[in-house]
Write a protein that holds these residues in place. Structure first.
Motif, PDB file in Angstrom:
ATOM      1  N   SER A   1       0.858  -1.191   0.000  1.00 25.14           N
ATOM      2  CA  SER A   1       0.000   0.000   0.000  1.00 25.14           C
ATOM      3  C   SER A   1       0.885   1.229   0.000  1.00 25.14           C
ATOM      4  O   SER A   1       1.883   1.279   0.723  1.00 25.14           O
ATOM      5  N   GLU A   2       0.511   2.204  -0.805  1.00 26.38           N
ATOM      6  CA  GLU A   2       1.326   3.407  -0.934  1.00 26.38           C
ATOM      7  C   GLU A   2       0.494   4.659  -0.712  1.00 26.38           C
ATOM      8  O   GLU A   2      -0.718   4.681  -0.950  1.00 26.38           O
ATOM      9  N   LEU A   3       1.191   5.685  -0.266  1.00 24.57           N
ATOM     10  CA  LEU A   3       0.584   7.007  -0.142  1.00 24.57           C
ATOM     11  C   LEU A   3       0.760   7.746  -1.459  1.00 24.57           C
ATOM     12  O   LEU A   3       1.876   7.869  -1.964  1.00 24.57           O
ATOM     13  N   LEU A   4      -0.350   8.239  -2.013  1.00 21.89           N
ATOM     14  CA  LEU A   4      -0.282   9.049  -3.234  1.00 21.89           C
ATOM     15  C   LEU A   4      -0.108  10.522  -2.902  1.00 21.89           C
ATOM     16  O   LEU A   4       0.551  11.261  -3.626  1.00 21.89           O
ATOM     17  N   GLY A   5      -0.701  10.954  -1.827  1.00 24.34           N
ATOM     18  CA  GLY A   5      -0.628  12.347  -1.398  1.00 24.34           C
ATOM     19  C   GLY A   5      -1.619  12.588  -0.286  1.00 24.34           C
ATOM     20  O   GLY A   5      -2.389  11.696   0.097  1.00 24.34           O
ATOM     21  N   PHE A   6      -1.601  13.784   0.276  1.00 27.61           N
ATOM     22  CA  PHE A   6      -2.541  14.088   1.359  1.00 27.61           C
ATOM     23  C   PHE A   6      -2.804  15.594   1.416  1.00 27.61           C
ATOM     24  O   PHE A   6      -2.028  16.402   0.896  1.00 27.61           O
ATOM     25  N   LEU A   7      -3.903  15.924   2.068  1.00 22.36           N
ATOM     26  CA  LEU A   7      -4.274  17.313   2.325  1.00 22.36           C
ATOM     27  C   LEU A   7      -4.458  17.512   3.819  1.00 22.36           C
ATOM     28  O   LEU A   7      -4.998  16.640   4.513  1.00 22.36           O
ATOM     29  N   ASP A   8      -4.020  18.644   4.314  1.00 26.32           N
ATOM     30  CA  ASP A   8      -4.163  19.009   5.720  1.00 26.32           C
ATOM     31  C   ASP A   8      -5.101  20.213   5.785  1.00 26.32           C
ATOM     32  O   ASP A   8      -4.741  21.305   5.346  1.00 26.32           O
ATOM     33  N   ASP A   9      -6.304  20.010   6.316  1.00 28.73           N
ATOM     34  CA  ASP A   9      -7.276  21.109   6.377  1.00 28.73           C
ATOM     35  C   ASP A   9      -7.246  21.841   7.711  1.00 28.73           C
ATOM     36  O   ASP A   9      -8.093  22.696   7.980  1.00 28.73           O
ATOM     37  N   GLY A  10      -6.239  21.516   8.542  1.00 27.63           N
ATOM     38  CA  GLY A  10      -6.133  22.157   9.843  1.00 27.63           C
ATOM     39  C   GLY A  10      -6.824  21.393  10.948  1.00 27.63           C
ATOM     40  O   GLY A  10      -6.534  21.590  12.126  1.00 27.63           O
ATOM     41  N   GLU A  11      -7.737  20.515  10.573  1.00 26.50           N
ATOM     42  CA  GLU A  11      -8.465  19.698  11.545  1.00 26.50           C
ATOM     43  C   GLU A  11      -8.156  18.217  11.364  1.00 26.50           C
ATOM     44  O   GLU A  11      -8.147  17.451  12.317  1.00 26.50           O
ATOM     45  N   HIS A  12      -7.935  17.820  10.109  1.00 31.39           N
ATOM     46  CA  HIS A  12      -7.683  16.419   9.787  1.00 31.39           C
ATOM     47  C   HIS A  12      -6.683  16.318   8.632  1.00 31.39           C
ATOM     48  O   HIS A  12      -6.451  17.291   7.918  1.00 31.39           O
ATOM     49  N   ILE A  13      -6.156  15.141   8.468  1.00 29.14           N
ATOM     50  CA  ILE A  13      -5.380  14.776   7.287  1.00 29.14           C
ATOM     51  C   ILE A  13      -6.261  13.888   6.414  1.00 29.14           C
ATOM     52  O   ILE A  13      -6.844  12.911   6.902  1.00 29.14           O
ATOM     53  N   THR A  14      -6.386  14.213   5.159  1.00 25.32           N
ATOM     54  CA  THR A  14      -7.090  13.351   4.213  1.00 25.32           C
ATOM     55  C   THR A  14      -6.052  12.793   3.250  1.00 25.32           C
ATOM     56  O   THR A  14      -5.490  13.529   2.436  1.00 25.32           O
ATOM     57  N   ALA A  15      -5.810  11.497   3.366  1.00 23.55           N
ATOM     58  CA  ALA A  15      -4.752  10.865   2.591  1.00 23.55           C
ATOM     59  C   ALA A  15      -5.330   9.982   1.499  1.00 23.55           C
ATOM     60  O   ALA A  15      -6.320   9.274   1.707  1.00 23.55           O
ATOM     61  N   ARG A  16      -4.692  10.017   0.328  1.00 17.60           N
ATOM     62  CA  ARG A  16      -5.065   9.146  -0.788  1.00 17.60           C
ATOM     63  C   ARG A  16      -4.085   7.981  -0.844  1.00 17.60           C
ATOM     64  O   ARG A  16      -2.873   8.177  -0.949  1.00 17.60           O
ATOM     65  N   LEU A  17      -4.626   6.775  -0.783  1.00 19.67           N
ATOM     66  CA  LEU A  17      -3.814   5.573  -0.748  1.00 19.67           C
ATOM     67  C   LEU A  17      -4.132   4.689  -1.947  1.00 19.67           C
ATOM     68  O   LEU A  17      -5.234   4.758  -2.500  1.00 19.67           O
ATOM     69  N   ILE A  18      -3.170   3.845  -2.318  1.00 22.55           N
ATOM     70  CA  ILE A  18      -3.393   2.908  -3.413  1.00 22.55           C
ATOM     71  C   ILE A  18      -2.773   1.568  -3.051  1.00 22.55           C
ATOM     72  O   ILE A  18      -1.679   1.500  -2.488  1.00 22.55           O
ATOM     73  N   SER A  19      -3.491   0.501  -3.364  1.00 24.58           N
ATOM     74  CA  SER A  19      -3.010  -0.848  -3.080  1.00 24.58           C
ATOM     75  C   SER A  19      -2.295  -1.414  -4.291  1.00 24.58           C
ATOM     76  O   SER A  19      -2.290  -0.818  -5.374  1.00 24.58           O
ATOM     77  N   ALA A  20      -1.734  -2.608  -4.130  1.00 25.77           N
ATOM     78  CA  ALA A  20      -1.009  -3.250  -5.231  1.00 25.77           C
ATOM     79  C   ALA A  20      -1.924  -3.536  -6.408  1.00 25.77           C
ATOM     80  O   ALA A  20      -1.493  -3.542  -7.561  1.00 25.77           O
ATOM     81  N   GLU A  21      -3.224  -3.762  -6.124  1.00 29.67           N
ATOM     82  CA  GLU A  21      -4.179  -4.055  -7.196  1.00 29.67           C
ATOM     83  C   GLU A  21      -4.645  -2.797  -7.909  1.00 29.67           C
ATOM     84  O   GLU A  21      -5.442  -2.863  -8.836  1.00 29.67           O
TER      85      GLU A  21
END
Length: 506
Positions: free
Chosen positions: A128-148
């Protein structure tokens, strides 16, 4: 969508220790790694004394000591002869419960951490890999991708980049990672061998030949060779084999290799990230700093990063401290990283420098001076304290205050065993606590009791004075066992002020 408190990217020792520490404190984590399985080979070997001390809190120290190999001494060789020996067991005696260098290969280390983490119901999410993320000041929203190729979104309170030198977290934050690359190519070889350098101790060659260190592994006749490759061979690092490695240094150390079980070559960088955090994102380990393997500091420093950050994240997430506490992570760790990179760079440059003057200093002057210097107890003690990381401190930082005896706020608590009592035993507790060596006042006993703050009172003994502790002084210890407040008077008001000024609830 799987949410968590802390999303950890990277399942090397740094990420695993962070996950394990947080899990033990009741914080929900996810830990991802892009590899399909844990590493079966590794470069990191050394587990320093300070890491073992801190590992008491995770009930890991004894297991690692039992499974690994204790190195009692380091030896320097010149022109095929042993020139100096530095005994760890005597220079570290009285300073730490672990007066030796522990060899425990990283692959075994990681497997132990994975097994302990599974006891908390946390499994490493592989491929599983991290594609990127956003920090809105309250939370982190991360985009992930699996091997499939399946993508998902994870919402977390914080994200920790433990994802190595090519860190996606660091690149997303767009932090500078300045430094350089050593011209030499390193190689690592696990071998079955024999010879005087296969006696269970560490051996380093200082000759004009390529640099070579022989690290003992558990078992008879097993060792790891870590050396350098120069000249035109270094231009083809990716295709090197053991046969391409110069035999000069190996011959100088009189190592007779019978079998090569594993071989790898790589280039080493020395870099420190511009910052270690921004908002809700943090960098740890190789994502934040990389350096030469001189001194066996890299993995231990990453683990130190993890432990420093873990208790602070837990305090903030449980409402016992303001978010501003997290700012102290960078303040306390980045200075040490810069110093470490500079120190290991100087050491490595010395042992690998080319030219007649460098060779003269390394092969003629150093062998003459080193035994004389290391015959002096203060020099030997300084060297052990530095390499073992027990001298690392956070003096003059926001969380550090006061002086009592020879101990300042921010210091590692000195180790002292007296009257059959080890003052580090209570440090297995991952909480704020107070130590008094002598007698605690009734007011202090009452104050600690009312707030559920553990108070440890030790009968005064000569060993405490020898360690630099103050008689009847008060030592407030952070959850990572560093001294937060040293108060010579034992005044309870000093405790009250400490927590009030920092808005921390013990």
């Amino acid at each position: 969508m799987k949410a968590c408190d802390v999303l950890i990217i990277g399942a090397g020792p740094t990420g695993l220790v962070l996950a394990l520490w947080l899990s033990k404190l009741g914080i929900s984590v996810r830990i991802l790694d892009k590899t399909a399985e844990p590493g079966t080979t590794s470069r990191a070997l050394a587990v320093q004394a300070r890491t073992l001390e801190l590992y008491r809190q995770l009930d890991l120290a004894q297991a690692i000591v039992q499974k690994g190999h204790q190195v009692p001494a380091a030896n320097l060789w010149v022109k095929g002869e042993q020139a100096a020996r530095l005994p760890f067991e005597t220079i570290g005696e009285g300073l730490t419960p672990y007066p030796f260098l522990e060899i425990f290969p990283q692959d075994q280390h990681e497997q132990l951490l994975i097994e302990r983490l599974a006891l908390f119901g946390v499994l490493v999410e592989r491929e599983s890999e991290l594609l990127g993320f956003l920090d809105d000041g309250e939370h982190i929203t991360a985009r992930l991708i699996s091997a499939e190729g399946r993508q998902e979104t994870c919402v977390a309170k914080y994200i920790a980049g433990c994802d190595g030198a090519r860190s996606t977290v660091r690149k997303t934050l767009d932090f500078d990672f300045s430094g350089g690359t050593y011209q030499q190519v390193f190689y690592v070889a696990d071998v079955d061998a024999e010879g005087p350098a296969l006696n269970g101790e560490l051996h380093v060659d200082l000759d004009e030949a390529d640099f070579l260190a022989v690290f003992p592994l558990a078992g008879t006749g097993r060792a790891r060779l870590i050396g350098t490759v120069r000249d035109e061979r270094a231009e083809h690092a990716e295709t090197l084999t053991f046969e391409d490695v110069s035999s000069r240094a190996i011959d100088h150390l009189k190592v007779q290799v019978h079998k090569v079980n594993w071989f790898s070559s790589y280039r080493v960088h020395h870099r420190v990230a511009e910052y270690f955090y921004r908002g809700r994102a943090f960098l740890l380990g190789d994502a934040a700093h990389i350096h030469s393997p001189a001194g066996g500091q890299g993995m231990n420093t990453g683990i130190g990063d993890a432990i420093n950050l873990a208790w602070k994240l837990a305090a903030v997430l449980t409402g016992k401290a303001p978010e501003s506490l997290l700012e102290t992570y960078e303040a306390e760790r980045i200075g040490f990283a810069h110093k470490l990179v500079s120190t290991t760079d100087r050491v490595f440059s010395f042992v690998t420098a080319d030219g007649p003057i460098a060779t003269l200093v390394r092969t003629r002057l150093a062998p003459l001076l080193f035994p004389k210097l290391t015959s002096l107890e203060p020099v030997r003690e300084f060297m052990f304290r530095t390499i073992s990381q027990i001298t690392l401190n956070y003096r003059l930082q926001f969380l550090s205050s006061g002086t009592a005896g020879h101990v300042q706020g921010g210091d590692r608590l000195p180790w002292a065993a007296a009257n059959g009592v080890d003052n580090f035993d209570s440090l297995a507790n991952m909480k704020w606590q107070v130590h008094v060596y002598g007698t605690a006042s009734e007011a202090l006993v009452k104050w600690c009791s009312e707030r559920g703050l553990p108070l440890q009172v030790f009968d005064w003994a000569p060993a405490h004075e020898a360690a630099g502790l103050g008689y009847n002084a008060l030592y407030l210890l952070r959850p990572d066992t560093y001294v937060a407040l040293a108060e010579s008077s034992g005044n309870v008001q000093a405790l009250e002020r400490y927590f009030s000024e920092r808005s921390i609830t013990p």
